[in-house]
Structures are given as structure tokens and as C-alpha cells.
Design an enzyme around this catalytic site. Sequence first.
Site, PDB file in Angstrom:
ATOM      1  N   ASP A 124      15.596  37.531  40.417  1.00 49.28           N
ATOM      2  CA  ASP A 124      14.370  37.704  39.595  1.00 49.28           C
ATOM      3  C   ASP A 124      13.610  36.548  39.513  1.00 49.28           C
ATOM      4  O   ASP A 124      13.953  35.518  39.613  1.00 49.28           O
ATOM      5  CB  ASP A 124      14.756  38.513  38.432  1.00 49.28           C
ATOM      6  CG  ASP A 124      16.196  38.020  37.681  1.00 49.28           C
ATOM      7  OD1 ASP A 124      16.215  36.608  38.019  1.00 49.28           O
ATOM      8  OD2 ASP A 124      17.070  38.520  36.877  1.00 49.28           O
TER       9      ASP A 124
ATOM     10  N   HIS B  55      22.810  44.712  31.960  1.00 52.89           N
ATOM     11  CA  HIS B  55      21.781  44.389  33.116  1.00 52.89           C
ATOM     12  C   HIS B  55      22.086  43.755  33.967  1.00 52.89           C
ATOM     13  O   HIS B  55      22.848  42.542  33.984  1.00 52.89           O
ATOM     14  CB  HIS B  55      20.280  43.936  32.261  1.00 52.89           C
ATOM     15  CG  HIS B  55      20.346  42.821  31.972  1.00 52.89           C
ATOM     16  ND1 HIS B  55      19.922  42.121  30.686  1.00 52.89           N
ATOM     17  CD2 HIS B  55      20.443  41.479  32.542  1.00 52.89           C
ATOM     18  CE1 HIS B  55      19.898  41.055  30.523  1.00 52.89           C
ATOM     19  NE2 HIS B  55      20.309  40.350  31.884  1.00 52.89           N
TER      20      HIS B  55
HETATM   21  C1  GLP Z   1      18.927  36.822  32.677  1.00 49.73           C
HETATM   22  C2  GLP Z   1      18.957  37.240  34.199  1.00 49.73           C
HETATM   23  C3  GLP Z   1      20.264  38.061  34.657  1.00 49.73           C
HETATM   24  C4  GLP Z   1      21.539  37.299  33.997  1.00 49.73           C
HETATM   25  C5  GLP Z   1      21.442  37.471  32.413  1.00 49.73           C
HETATM   26  C6  GLP Z   1      22.868  36.859  31.953  1.00 49.73           C
HETATM   27  O1  GLP Z   1      18.506  37.774  31.741  1.00 49.73           O
HETATM   28  N1  GLP Z   1      17.948  37.733  34.279  1.00 49.73           N
HETATM   29  O2  GLP Z   1      20.252  37.882  36.137  1.00 49.73           O
HETATM   30  O3  GLP Z   1      22.510  37.871  34.645  1.00 49.73           O
HETATM   31  O4  GLP Z   1      20.420  36.591  32.306  1.00 49.73           O
HETATM   32  O5  GLP Z   1      22.756  35.562  31.251  1.00 49.73           O
HETATM   33  P1  GLP Z   1      23.686  34.627  30.904  1.00 49.73           P
HETATM   34  O6  GLP Z   1      24.536  34.259  32.242  1.00 49.73           O
HETATM   35  O7  GLP Z   1      23.255  33.517  30.185  1.00 49.73           O
HETATM   36  O8  GLP Z   1      24.384  35.202  29.923  1.00 49.73           O
END
Ligand code: GLP
Length: 260
Positions: free
Chosen positions: A70, A141
Site C-alpha cells: 500500500d 486490516h
Molecule cells: C498500516 C499498514 C498495514 C500494517 C499495519 C500494522 O496500517 N497499512 O499494512 O499491517 O499498519 O501496523 P503495525 O505493524 O505498526 O501494527
Amino acid sequence: MKRPHVIVETNYDAMSRRVAALIDAAIRVNPNIVLALPTGGTPIGTYAALVDLHRRTGTDWSRVTTFNLDEYLGVAPDHPESYAHFMQQHLFSGVNLPPERRHLPNGLAPDPQAEVACYEAAIEAAGGLDLAVLGVGTNGHLGFNEPGDHLTAGTHIATIAEDTWRRNFPHLAREVRPGQHGQPGRSGTPAERPFRQAYTMGIGTILQARAIILLAGGTSKRAILRAAHDGPVTTRNPASFLQLHRNVTLLLDREAGEEA
Ligand code: GLP
């Protein structure tokens, strides 16, 4: 039916080293591998370990192809909050992956719908994803496929959920007083705020990868992971769609994995 395979490591460092070792081994087995890569706080340790393996053991990234999951819409690749910048900082600057083999949607593309089509076509042209490495949000997500009434199969432009936005941009969220949703504030209405839309691979793009590794750490991910692993397949928890894939590994630290 084949269930996602779960590996639980003792802590974040061990989890990061294990994921990096799996990716590194996959590159050695298939030097032309096509990877999907995540951002977020979780993979930072994995990228550091991959750079370390490249430096110490000479893993060759020269024929690897990467596609990020993304990127924020309207954000320049050199913006410090862009995922292009994140990848440059944490991985691309540390391995010999040629710039033309690194792909992220262009946040500043003049025609966003054309960019969506172009990104999906580029994945196809590369022969599809061999290995998709994923993080997960506390709401389930994947990429920016947020929970809702429906999911979108292909790469598309997604609206980022309010709780995801607040988590990802705590410094901006602090400027918006609680209860002010929908009201003009210092950061505007939710729809007007920066970083509220993003390009994301769709759930179908992800599920077409030949293998998937999801990494997650910390207690905040435990409940959603358990539901994704054992609960119904539902658009309310996009990670639950991983149950439909034959080759998924959930690589977790003990805090995230105790009950997964
Ligand atoms: C963002 C990204 C996701 C990721 C998520 C988790 O929103 N778009 O792809 O999985 O963060 O983040 P973290 O690893 O900081 O919990």
C-alpha cells in the site's frame, strides 16, 4: 482443510529474525522471487535482520522484485510519512535491490484509477506474487483492506478507518478533540484530513500469492488473530480471509500468539 500454520517466537527480536530467515531462504531458493512487502512498526525488525543477513552472508537481491502492499494517496515518495520513504529507510538502502525492481503505487499519480490498473498489471507482468509478507491492523486490516460490509478483490483506493488513522498518525489525531467527528477542527473533518486514502492491494491480490507470511506482535493483536484463525471468514475481519489460502504462516511473538 489446511489451516494457517502458526509459529510463536519468544519475543519481537526472535520473531523478526525468524521472518527474515524465511524470506532470506526464499530468495536463495528462488533468486527471481516476487515479494509483496508490508510497512508499519512490526516489520522494522525484520527489515533490519534482512539487511544484516545481506551484509553478513551476501544474500543477492539483484533479481528480486518487490511490490509494497500500500501507499498513501496524494503523498510524495520523498515525504517522511510515505511508505516509499519508509522502505528506502528500512530496507532498500541496505540491500542490492535495483530501483527498477522496487514497486510502490505512486502517491502523486495524476490519474489514480490508471495507477490502480497499472499496479495490478505490473504484478501480473512479474508473474504474480510468490510470497506475500503481511502485517495486520488491530482491527484485522491487511494492507488497507479495512473491515466493513464488503471487501475489494483487486488493487484499489481505500478509505482508511478512523481508528487506523488515529493509530498511524497519533500526532495528527491529538489535534482533533474527541467528539468532534464530522465537525470542522484543526485537522478538518475526517474526510478532509491528510492520509485518509491509500492505494492498497486487494484481498484477492493478496490471496493469489503462492505463499503468505503474516507477522504480528504484542497483546493488541491477540484477539483479532484468534478470530482470524478460529472464527468465521468475515469482511468484518479481513485477516480471516487467510483461512481460504492453502499456504499461510502466522509468525507471532508470544504476546500476540498465546491464544492464536
Ligand atoms: C498500516 C499498514 C498495514 C500494517 C499495519 C500494522 O496500517 N497499512 O499494512 O499491517 O499498519 O501496523 P503495525 O505493524 O505498526 O501494527
